[in-house]
Structures are given as structure tokens and as C-alpha cells.
Design an enzyme around this catalytic site. Structure first.
Site, mmCIF file in Angstrom:
data_model
loop_
_atom_site.group_PDB
_atom_site.id
_atom_site.type_symbol
_atom_site.label_atom_id
_atom_site.label_comp_id
_atom_site.label_asym_id
_atom_site.label_seq_id
_atom_site.Cartn_x
_atom_site.Cartn_y
_atom_site.Cartn_z
ATOM 1 N N HIS A 161 -17.668 27.198 37.193
ATOM 2 C CA HIS A 161 -17.168 26.397 36.060
ATOM 3 C C HIS A 161 -16.734 25.001 36.552
ATOM 4 O O HIS A 161 -15.573 24.612 36.445
ATOM 5 C CB HIS A 161 -15.987 27.178 35.468
ATOM 6 C CG HIS A 161 -15.396 26.675 34.194
ATOM 7 N ND1 HIS A 161 -15.075 25.346 33.961
ATOM 8 C CD2 HIS A 161 -15.030 27.353 33.082
ATOM 9 C CE1 HIS A 161 -14.539 25.248 32.763
ATOM 10 N NE2 HIS A 161 -14.505 26.443 32.210
ATOM 11 N N GLU A 219 -21.431 24.119 33.744
ATOM 12 C CA GLU A 219 -21.175 25.432 34.321
ATOM 13 C C GLU A 219 -22.484 26.218 34.464
ATOM 14 O O GLU A 219 -23.193 26.424 33.480
ATOM 15 C CB GLU A 219 -20.191 26.187 33.433
ATOM 16 C CG GLU A 219 -18.951 25.345 33.116
ATOM 17 C CD GLU A 219 -18.094 25.926 32.001
ATOM 18 O OE1 GLU A 219 -18.033 27.160 31.886
ATOM 19 O OE2 GLU A 219 -17.491 25.140 31.247
#
Ligand code: G6P
Length: 268
Positions: free
Chosen positions: A145, A246
Site C-alpha cells: 500500500h 497499491e
């Protein structure tokens, strides 16, 4: 930083990885910090680090069947201590491999294990490796992320994110991605994109080239002002300074018995 960490050095480039979360908190390439970490990030282990590369595993976001009961977003490993299991330094690379220390949580999928391997060469490679040691298939969702630095989100554009996406803000499905892909408001989108390469540009200059492997989706996120204001670990105006791209598994992947899956992000 007050959290225990490991530093990788290769020529003039450097990466720092906190043992809390196996969380890359800094990648300095050619003197430029490529990862955003909030000035209000908690660096005491009380909550996941706001910025850098959070590791979401064994589920991404709300993708757990009992999420309403337990409410744990992004899985079990970004807020626990990891241990170093291997470290290598040579003339051409530096790497570290880590494993989580607490695998006893009631929601830990039976038989699954994970490792994070970070390798610094002239790029930074982050691998989230999952093994299924059980006799049954196991659902798996996950993400690297990453919060990428940008000088100004309003002049930032990304390329290489294509295809249909779900807008998480209102659960609507869209057939095509924005083109050009720019940012004017809160953005929280799961793209069904297996594209291998994304770029992030500000004012037409390429800031980051990001390669993806082992993914079935790319998530693009920026909280914008209102949501940032609600975060205890982000200053109100810091949303202008990053975009999250991400590398993710969100589309119902199952890892077969005996199988290893490798989710990879390479940052240049
Ligand atoms: O605040 P966090 O739990 O770290 O999550 C930050 C964000 O992560 C992902 O990008 C999700 O798609 C967003 O819905 C979420 O808000």
C-alpha cells in the site's frame, strides 16, 4: 524514528525498514525521498505507520467475511513486530527478509505464512511472499500500500492504470479508468488492472516508475482534505504530498495447497 529498524545501503541509495509491520519507511534514491510518511505518523507501535509501504495481509481493506464483527482493516501484519530471518549485503545489492512474530491471532488463516523481502539495487524491490502449508485452498487478499511522494497532488497524473474499477466511495462499478488520470477530489478506487507498470508524474516530470507482479488489481488512493482532517496521524494539508498506488490482490484469489504466491512492487 523510535521504532527498531534495519537500513539497506547500496552505493548512494538507502532504504529503511521498520520491524514493526515490516514497513518500508524510507527509500532515498539519487538523494530524493520517494516515500511519503506523515509528520504525525505514530512511530511507537500504537497503530500502523501512516505512510511508507504498509503491508496488508491476509486480507485487504474490508475483504474479510466477518469484517463487520471485528472491524480490522488491512489484515493482521501491519501492526505487529516482525523478525529478520535473512540479511545479505554484496557489492551489487542489499536485502533483508522478515517474518511476522505473532501468528496466533484467531483470524490467522490456518496453514498460511508470509514473508517480506526487501531488496535494494538501483531500484527497490518489495516482495510479499505467501505460502499455503495446509491441505486446503485458502482465500487471500493483500496489498503493498505504497505512499509515493509528489510535490503537489493537483498537478500529479498517473499512467498505466487502465480498465474497469470500483469506486469505493460509493460502491459503483466503472467500465473504464480516467484518461488522463489526474486528481481533483478524494480518490479510492480498486482497478481490475494487471498492468505491469505505472508511472507517477508531476508537472509532466516522471517522479516514480512502479512495476507490479503477482497482482490482480491496482488500488489508487488519496484521502483529500476532509478525510485527512479526520485522521489523527495525518496533518490536514498533507494529502497534497502523496498518492498511494497499491499493488494488490482483491479479486477473490485462492492460494492452492502447497503453493507460494509472490506479490511484488519494484520502485524506480
Ligand atoms: O487508513 P487505513 O486503514 O490505513 O486505510 C487507508 C486506505 O487504504 C486503501 O487504499 C483503501 O482502499 C481505503 O479505503 C483506505 O481508506
Amino acid at each position: 524514528m523510535s521504532l527498531a529498524s534495519v537500513t539497506l545501503q547500496h552505493q548512494h541509495d538507502r532504504a529503511e525498514i521498520a520491524l514493526f509491520g515490516a514497513h518500508v519507511t524510507s527509500y532515498i534514491k539519487d538523494g530524493y525521498e520517494k516515500l511519503f510518511v506523515s509528520e504525525l505518523a505514530k512511530l511507537d507501535g500504537s497503530r500502523p505507520i501512516r505512510g511508507g509501504i504498509p503491508v496488508c495481509w491476509p486480507w485487504f481493506g474490508q475483504l474479510h467475511p466477518d469484517i463487520k464483527q471485528h472491524g480490522i482493516a488491512h489484515g493482521l501484519v501491519r501492526n505487529q513486530m516482525w523478525q529478520i530471518t535473512a540479511q545479505i549485503q554484496t557489492n551489487i545489492m542489499a536485502s533483508v527478509t522478515l517474518e511476522p512474530t505473532d501468528t496466533g491471532h484467531a483470524l490467522w488463516p490456518e496453514g498460511l505464512s508470509c514473508q517480506v523481502k526487501v531488496t535494494l539495487t538501483d531500484a527497490l524491490k518489495v516482495e510479499l511472499i505467501t505460502h499455503n502449508n495446509s491441505n486446503t485452498p485458502s482465500p487471500l487478499s493483500a496489498a503493498l500500500h505504497t505512499y509515493f511522494t509528489v510535490s503537489d497532488i493537483s498537478t500529479t497524473a498517473i499512467t498505466g492504470v487502465a480498465g474497469a474499477f470500483t469506486n469505493n466511495l460509493n460502491s459503483t462499478l466503472h467500465k473504464t479508468s480516467p484518461e488522463p488520470y489526474v486528481f481533483t477530489e478524494e480518490t479510492d478506487r480498486v482497478h481490475q488492472s494487471t498492468t505491469p507498470k505505472t508511472t507517477i508524474e508531476t508537472n509532466g516530470n516522471t517522479l516514480h516508475i512502479v512495476e507490479h507482479q503477482g497482482h490482480d488489481s491496482l488500488v489508487v488512493w488519496n484521502p483529500w482534505l476532509d478525510k485527512a482532517t479526520g485522521f489523527v496521524d495525518m496533518a490536514d494539508d498533507e494529502y497534497q504530498k502523496f498518492v498511494c498506488i497499491e499493488t494488490a490482490l482483491t479479486q477473490g484469489y485462492e492460494i492452492a495447497p502447497g503453493q507460494t504466491h509472490n506479490l511484488v512492487q519494484i520502485i524506480q
